[in-house]
Design a protein around this motif. Structure first.
Motif, PDB file in Angstrom:
ATOM      1  N   SER A 169       0.835  -1.189   0.000  1.00 29.48           N
ATOM      2  CA  SER A 169       0.000   0.000   0.000  1.00 29.48           C
ATOM      3  C   SER A 169       0.875   1.244   0.000  1.00 29.48           C
ATOM      4  O   SER A 169       2.066   1.197   0.281  1.00 29.48           O
ATOM      5  N   HIS A 170       0.253   2.390  -0.268  1.00 28.09           N
ATOM      6  CA  HIS A 170       1.005   3.625  -0.424  1.00 28.09           C
ATOM      7  C   HIS A 170       1.333   4.275   0.920  1.00 28.09           C
ATOM      8  O   HIS A 170       1.089   5.454   1.134  1.00 28.09           O
ATOM      9  N   GLU A 171       1.876   3.540   1.829  1.00 27.96           N
ATOM     10  CA  GLU A 171       2.307   4.124   3.089  1.00 27.96           C
ATOM     11  C   GLU A 171       3.600   4.896   2.853  1.00 27.96           C
ATOM     12  O   GLU A 171       4.329   4.635   1.909  1.00 27.96           O
ATOM     13  N   GLN A 172       3.881   5.861   3.707  1.00 30.59           N
ATOM     14  CA  GLN A 172       5.038   6.713   3.501  1.00 30.59           C
ATOM     15  C   GLN A 172       6.296   6.099   4.099  1.00 30.59           C
ATOM     16  O   GLN A 172       6.265   5.518   5.179  1.00 30.59           O
ATOM     17  N   ALA A 173       7.379   6.196   3.370  1.00 36.47           N
ATOM     18  CA  ALA A 173       8.692   5.852   3.913  1.00 36.47           C
ATOM     19  C   ALA A 173       9.270   7.114   4.543  1.00 36.47           C
ATOM     20  O   ALA A 173       8.833   8.218   4.278  1.00 36.47           O
ATOM     21  N   SER A 174      10.282   6.954   5.418  1.00 44.85           N
ATOM     22  CA  SER A 174      10.806   8.116   6.156  1.00 44.85           C
ATOM     23  C   SER A 174      12.120   8.585   5.552  1.00 44.85           C
ATOM     24  O   SER A 174      13.134   8.603   6.218  1.00 44.85           O
ATOM     25  N   GLY A 175      12.090   8.959   4.273  1.00 47.67           N
ATOM     26  CA  GLY A 175      13.296   9.509   3.657  1.00 47.67           C
ATOM     27  C   GLY A 175      13.689  10.797   4.340  1.00 47.67           C
ATOM     28  O   GLY A 175      12.855  11.541   4.852  1.00 47.67           O
ATOM     29  N   SER A 176      14.969  11.101   4.346  1.00 48.48           N
ATOM     30  CA  SER A 176      15.465  12.271   5.066  1.00 48.48           C
ATOM     31  C   SER A 176      15.646  13.473   4.158  1.00 48.48           C
ATOM     32  O   SER A 176      16.202  14.478   4.580  1.00 48.48           O
ATOM     33  N   VAL A 177      15.181  13.409   2.902  1.00 50.35           N
ATOM     34  CA  VAL A 177      15.339  14.515   1.964  1.00 50.35           C
ATOM     35  C   VAL A 177      14.310  15.597   2.285  1.00 50.35           C
ATOM     36  O   VAL A 177      13.124  15.313   2.438  1.00 50.35           O
ATOM     37  N   GLY A 178      14.760  16.853   2.379  1.00 53.46           N
ATOM     38  CA  GLY A 178      13.847  17.957   2.609  1.00 53.46           C
ATOM     39  C   GLY A 178      13.141  17.872   3.948  1.00 53.46           C
ATOM     40  O   GLY A 178      13.594  17.231   4.886  1.00 53.46           O
ATOM     41  N   THR A 179      11.984  18.545   4.012  1.00 53.37           N
ATOM     42  CA  THR A 179      11.192  18.599   5.241  1.00 53.37           C
ATOM     43  C   THR A 179       9.774  18.135   4.949  1.00 53.37           C
ATOM     44  O   THR A 179       9.113  18.669   4.052  1.00 53.37           O
ATOM     45  N   LEU A 180       9.303  17.146   5.673  1.00 50.29           N
ATOM     46  CA  LEU A 180       7.947  16.642   5.488  1.00 50.29           C
ATOM     47  C   LEU A 180       6.975  17.573   6.206  1.00 50.29           C
ATOM     48  O   LEU A 180       7.001  17.702   7.429  1.00 50.29           O
TER      49      LEU A 180
END
Length: 295
Positions: free
Chosen positions: A42-53
């Protein structure tokens, strides 16, 4: 006796240092995100560190991933009528690359995919700079096409709190109107009802297919893992799908759908008469099943 105490103290110190170093490595200080999930989930979010969520999202509900304006992804959308049907769309991107093989993973700088919207309604996910929009998907009249850039974790790239997107205006003529895509000179006539073809038995239908792709969906996972199915223009492909829950299969670009009864195999026979990259996904669970690459 004193020497024994010193050796014991030294051993304890070395052990504490080793545990500290191991703990630092486990937390991955400055390392990659550890919540990567593969395509087909499913389209759950990964916790990439690029930018600011950001806490805000785009119109479709995807979280915004804020990056500085300098070096940020950019996109422009242009279109022109196709000589046979509909329109050919081109995405001109800057500081961005399409990464279909890593969709569903953590956000990487300047990478991802795009969504295409017609008057604010999503009609396709794009993994490359070209897309064919069939006339059948566009009602008569004036419309706004919007293309928006997303990271692999399905967050929307954003600058100054606004999603990175491009727009273009499109006017679809009424059937038979001058300026349309019709090549004949005769007046438009009311369509006559056509006899509906009788459904063929599955084995007989598969006999007329050049390629067969068999897919199983169970517990929110796709097997085999989503990949590209390469076809030559004009080939017929059979999509055989078994889902453990009721859903609907949708082939983007061709606008073909197929009901998927729970626990039963369903088959869609498709003639690949348009070139490009077309995504096959499910409506309810939003799972990518495969991508049809037609050359």
């Amino acid at each position: 006796m004193a020497g024994g105490h010193r050796r014991t103290a030294r051993t304890a110190t070395l052990l504490a240092l080793a545990l500290l170093l191991a703990g630092g490595a486990a937390t991955g200080c400055g390392g990659r995100a550890t919540t990567h999930h593969k395509p087909g989930t499913s389209h759950e979010q990964a916790s990439g560190s690029v930018g600011t969520l950001l806490t805000t999202g785009d119109a479709a509900g995807h979280k915004l991933r804020e990056v500085p304006s300098q070096g940020a992804p950019e996109v422009q959308l242009s279109l022109r009528p196709d000589s046979e049907d509909g329109w050919n769309l081109q995405l001109s991107v800057k500081n961005f690359r399409f990464t279909p093989d890593s969709t569903g993973g953590a956000a990487l700088p300047g990478a991802g995919h795009a969504h295409l919207e017609l008057d604010g309604r999503k009609i396709a996910r794009l993994y490359g700079p070209w897309f064919h929009l069939p006339a059948a998907q566009v009602p008569d009249g004036a419309h706004t096409l919007t293309v928006r850039l997303y990271a692999d974790d399905h967050t929307a790239w954003a600058v100054s709190g606004e999603p990175v997107e491009g727009t273009a205006q499109l006017t679809a003529p009424a059937p038979g109107a001058s300026g349309g895509h019709s090549h004949g000179g005769t007046p438009a006539q009311s369509p006559q009802p056509q006899p509906q073809p009788q459904p063929q038995p599955p084995d007989q239908a598969l006999a007329h297919a050049d390629r067969t792709v068999t897919i199983t969906v169970r517990d929110g996972k796709v097997s085999p893992a989503p990949a590209r199915t390469e076809l030559r223009r004009g080939e017929r492909v059979a999509l055989r799908v078994t889902s453990d829950r009721a859903d609907t299969l949708h082939v983007h670009g061709y606008d073909k759908e197929l009901a998927l009864p729970a626990g039963q195999e369903a088959t869609l026979i498709l003639t690949a008469d348009r070139t490009g990259l077309f995504e096959v996904e499910t409506h309810e669970s939003s799972l990518v099943l495969t991508q049809l690459l037609v050359r």
